[in-house]
Design an enzyme around this catalytic site. Structure first.
Site, short mmCIF file in Angstrom:
data_model
loop_
_atom_site.label_atom_id
_atom_site.label_comp_id
_atom_site.label_asym_id
_atom_site.label_seq_id
_atom_site.Cartn_x
_atom_site.Cartn_y
_atom_site.Cartn_z
N HIS A 196 -11.24 -0.54 -5.63
CA HIS A 196 -10.13 -1.42 -5.15
C HIS A 196 -9.62 -2.28 -6.32
CE1 HIS A 196 -8.81 -0.90 -0.79
NE2 HIS A 196 -9.56 0.30 -1.43
N ASN A 229 4.87 3.00 10.84
CA ASN A 229 4.29 3.42 11.89
C ASN A 229 5.08 2.41 12.87
OD1 ASN A 229 2.26 1.38 10.91
ND2 ASN A 229 2.05 0.93 13.22
N SER A 241 0.75 -0.99 -0.22
CA SER A 241 0.00 -0.05 0.10
C SER A 241 0.65 1.36 0.06
CB SER A 241 -0.84 0.15 1.19
OG SER A 241 -1.27 -1.28 1.47
N TYR A 291 -7.65 -10.22 4.90
CA TYR A 291 -8.51 -9.59 5.72
C TYR A 291 -10.06 -9.11 4.91
CZ TYR A 291 -6.24 -5.25 4.19
OH TYR A 291 -5.68 -4.13 3.50
N GLU A 292 -9.81 -9.20 3.74
CA GLU A 292 -10.95 -8.68 2.69
C GLU A 292 -11.66 -9.57 2.61
OE1 GLU A 292 -9.18 -5.95 -0.66
OE2 GLU A 292 -7.51 -7.22 -0.08
N HIS A 340 -5.71 -9.24 0.02
CA HIS A 340 -5.44 -9.38 1.45
C HIS A 340 -6.48 -10.65 2.03
CE1 HIS A 340 -3.73 -5.32 0.70
NE2 HIS A 340 -2.75 -5.97 1.70
N ALA A 355 3.91 -2.23 3.59
CA ALA A 355 3.87 -1.48 4.63
C ALA A 355 3.80 -1.83 6.07
CB ALA A 355 2.62 -0.27 4.37
N MET A 404 -0.22 -7.32 7.32
CA MET A 404 -0.99 -8.17 7.26
C MET A 404 -1.04 -8.92 5.70
SD MET A 404 -4.15 -5.68 8.29
CE MET A 404 -3.81 -4.44 9.89
N SER A 405 0.25 -8.90 5.11
CA SER A 405 0.45 -9.55 3.78
C SER A 405 1.45 -10.39 3.52
CB SER A 405 0.43 -8.69 2.72
OG SER A 405 1.77 -7.72 2.89
N HIS A 419 -1.83 9.29 11.21
CA HIS A 419 -2.31 8.98 9.82
C HIS A 419 -1.41 9.68 8.87
CE1 HIS A 419 -4.45 7.05 6.77
NE2 HIS A 419 -5.01 8.07 6.16
N1 HPA Z 1 0.22 -3.62 12.26
C1 HPA Z 1 -0.43 -4.37 11.35
N2 HPA Z 1 -0.40 -4.00 9.87
C2 HPA Z 1 0.32 -3.01 9.71
C3 HPA Z 1 0.95 -2.09 10.62
C4 HPA Z 1 0.88 -2.40 12.09
O1 HPA Z 1 1.23 -1.93 12.85
N3 HPA Z 1 1.32 -0.91 10.08
C5 HPA Z 1 1.16 -1.25 8.57
N4 HPA Z 1 0.45 -2.53 8.32
#
Ligand code: HPA
Length: 270
Positions: free
Chosen positions: A58, A232, A27, A82-83, A80, A110, A208-209, A245
């Site tokens: 998407h 992050n 992403s 989660y989708e 993903h 990411a 998550m990937s 964000h």
């Molecule tokens: N956790 C899970 N997935 C993520 C994060 C995170 O802190 N940052 C970007 N994708």
């Protein structure tokens, strides 16, 4: 297997293209696509058997083209777990790329930084992963044509490509880390207790990937290379303030060209 064959035949017929490398970008990390001299491009919804995106706006693209003269196939947008896709759907494109001829798979994501020495915007070359998804794409009847029942995961990420990537980063003054990526389903980010757990387990970044894709890729004998862009930092204590964000978006934007450079140099020299 029938579906995989049919989809591969469709793409081979339409493109007559034998890519060497597959690319999946995370992403906000899609800048590399602009450097591809595009020869063919397909909306996922136009490719038979490709998972159908349920989220509006998407819809992604499968791009065939030349990157610095090398034949590549790139996914603009990944699937993903989660989708709501099954693991088999998440990894379907990996299997297609393999059947089309790729030998190497390049992935970015990411990710949250778990290692205290990391900073937002840093790059982490993935040296290994931990699968914390509640599922595995290889569950069920083994597709013997693709690979063995019990694939070995001792070198999920190519040590040779990791060494080459380090050299590229060093000669271009790019700061990097190497570390372990832990993948889990999401879509929730982690609680402080979960971030602490992942750290204790030995992970340096989390997202998550990537993990399902690399499992399917290794099953079928592809050489893999991955980079996490730290968007992050993990919040380990209940009182700590998380990344805003804006910071997350800026981080991806700033780090993307560095990641792209490493991918391009690696692919150019395959
Ligand atoms: N956790 C899970 N997935 C993520 C994060 C995170 O802190 N940052 C970007 N994708």
């Amino acid at each position: 297997m029938e579906k995989i064959k049919k989809t591969t035949e469709f793409l081979k017929e339409k493109t007559g293209f034998t890519p060497e490398a597959g690319i999946i970008l995370g992403s906000g990390l899609g800048g590399l696509i602009k450097s591809i001299d595009v020869k063919h491009s397909f909306e996922y919804s136009d490719i038979p058997n490709f998972p159908v995106s349920t989220v509006e706006g998407h819809d992604g693209k499968l791009i065939f083209g030349l990157l610095d003269g090398k034949k590549v196939v790139a996914m603009q947008g990944r699937f993903h777990y989660y989708e709501g896709y099954s693991m088999q759907q998440v990894v379907f494109p990996i299997r297609i790329m393999k059947m089309l001829g790729i030998t190497h798979l390049f992935l970015s994501n990411a990710a949250g930084g778990l290692n205290r020495s990391f900073r937002v915007g840093d790059l982490m070359i993935i040296k290994d992963h931990i699968n914390m998804f509640p599922d595995n794409p290889l569950k069920g009847k083994n597709l013997d044509k693709l690979g063995t029942r019990f694939p070995e995961m001792g070198e999920a990420y190519s040590r040779d490509l990791i060494e080459k990537a380090k050299n590229i980063a060093e000669s271009n003054n790019i700061k990097y880390h190497t570390g372990v990526y832990v993948g889990s389903s999401g879509p929730t980010l982690e609680t402080p207790a979960e971030y602490r757990m992942f750290r204790i387990l030995g992970a340096d970044s989390t997202g998550m990937s990537t993990v399902p894709e690399v499992i399917a890729a290794r099953h079928t004998g592809l050489t893999c290379f991955g980079i996490s862009v730290i968007t992050n930092m993990a919040v380990f204590d209940e009182g700590e303030i998380g990344t805003s964000h804006d910071e997350v978006q800026n981080a991806a934007g700033e780090a993307e060209p560095k990641m792209t450079l490493i991918f391009r140099e690696l692919i150019k020299n395959l």
